[in-house]
Write a protein that holds these residues in place. Sequence first.
Motif, mmCIF file in Angstrom:
data_model
loop_
_atom_site.group_PDB
_atom_site.id
_atom_site.type_symbol
_atom_site.label_atom_id
_atom_site.label_comp_id
_atom_site.label_asym_id
_atom_site.label_seq_id
_atom_site.Cartn_x
_atom_site.Cartn_y
_atom_site.Cartn_z
ATOM 1 N N ALA A 217 21.324 2.898 1.562
ATOM 2 C CA ALA A 217 22.283 2.120 0.769
ATOM 3 C C ALA A 217 21.703 1.782 -0.599
ATOM 4 O O ALA A 217 22.405 1.850 -1.620
ATOM 5 C CB ALA A 217 22.666 0.850 1.517
ATOM 6 N N GLU A 225 28.608 -2.008 -2.586
ATOM 7 C CA GLU A 225 28.465 -1.203 -1.370
ATOM 8 C C GLU A 225 27.182 -1.566 -0.617
ATOM 9 O O GLU A 225 27.151 -1.531 0.620
ATOM 10 C CB GLU A 225 28.457 0.283 -1.719
ATOM 11 N N ARG A 226 26.150 -1.935 -1.360
ATOM 12 C CA ARG A 226 24.898 -2.345 -0.704
ATOM 13 C C ARG A 226 25.113 -3.615 0.116
ATOM 14 O O ARG A 226 24.635 -3.715 1.254
ATOM 15 C CB ARG A 226 23.812 -2.591 -1.757
ATOM 16 N N SER A 229 26.965 -2.841 3.174
ATOM 17 C CA SER A 229 26.102 -2.142 4.128
ATOM 18 C C SER A 229 25.250 -3.129 4.917
ATOM 19 O O SER A 229 25.095 -2.998 6.139
ATOM 20 C CB SER A 229 25.194 -1.142 3.395
#
Length: 406
Positions: A217, A225-226, A229
């Motif tokens: 990630a 998005e990290r 995740s």
Amino acid sequence: MNFNTTTLAQRVQLRAHEYETFITVLLVVSIYFSTTIAIVVSALLGVVWLLSTQFIELPGTLKRNPVAAWALLLLAWFILGSCYTSVTNSDAFSMIMKYRELLFIPVLISFLTTERYRSWVWKAFFIASVLALLFSYLMYFDILDLNNQGDASFKGRITHSVFISFFAFFCAHKAYDNQRYTKLYLALFILSLHNLFFVVPGRTGQLIVVALVLLFAMQRFGNKERLLSVVAVALLMTLFFNFSDKASRINEGIANTQAYLKPVPEQTESSMGLRFTFWKYSLKLIAEKPLFGHGTGSFSKEYKRLVPDVRFKSTNPHNEFFMIGVQLGLAGLFIYLGFLVSQFYTAKKLPDKEKWLAQGLLLSLIITSLFNSPILDHTEGHWFATMIALCFSTLQARNTSVTSHA
């Protein structure tokens, strides 16, 4: 006579060059399935290296590739440690041979300077990993009666989980690259995760794959998005801990750790409890001779001297840092840390794809080193040496190309 001798030598050298990649491919596959074949192939590897006269290039390889230099320095320090060890020459030599795969790193790097050859070895890694995954499921469903380890794997639970966790990371990158076989790689990624958590539940591999998913990630996603995740991984792990009976080994490890940390340790005969005991006495052994240690091959003898209780006997602290520290002291630990740090900084010089995989391999090695002795252990040691060489040979190829055009 000189002409004939020269011609024969050149033929032998050329033929050896032709077999370099084939033997490397065979080594990768044999590591997964046969210790005996891996030993034979690794010996052939050394013979081919000598016959092909690649050893002449060793100084240049060490100069251009810090990872290879630190690996060879660690092996050299083990040899030096045999000069002051507290055990016999035979025991010291036996330990040196267990760390001989460190030499494979510069050797294999010199074999893999061509993109075509590296591609073959990556394919061998892929095929061997898929077969290991396939056979694991066939054993799990009792279709193949090959399970002699007590787990659905050719190798032990820990070894298998290390291999498959990195394979999952590899497949995640391949799937994300939107290549032709994206669905295949995504399916293999999911199967690998299922295998790690529900078929061969090795705690080391489970920890590695969680760390690798988060690393993936960081490597490929943006900040939003990290964060998603991290939340997803936390949620899935929470569900796994609370609703799956397969989480028993992790819960057991946590309970063992909590028990051991009490003023009067409990459950010391458990897997984690024994590890903590090994580590405690390893620290005491390091404190006895902190600078250079007790010498190569000395761990078993010195540990038995300090801990005569047979309930806690050990020839391996299940921690690479302690294994090296007891034998080679802080000097040896500095070199091993240098070996790890060199991978971190050298990876930054690689193209993105190789850099990402090299970073994942390094993270896998560090985590494995905390709970096992991967360089000491035959299968893991050969696998890590081969994969490190495969990842960092790209740097060698680039440097060689720059030098040839200068």
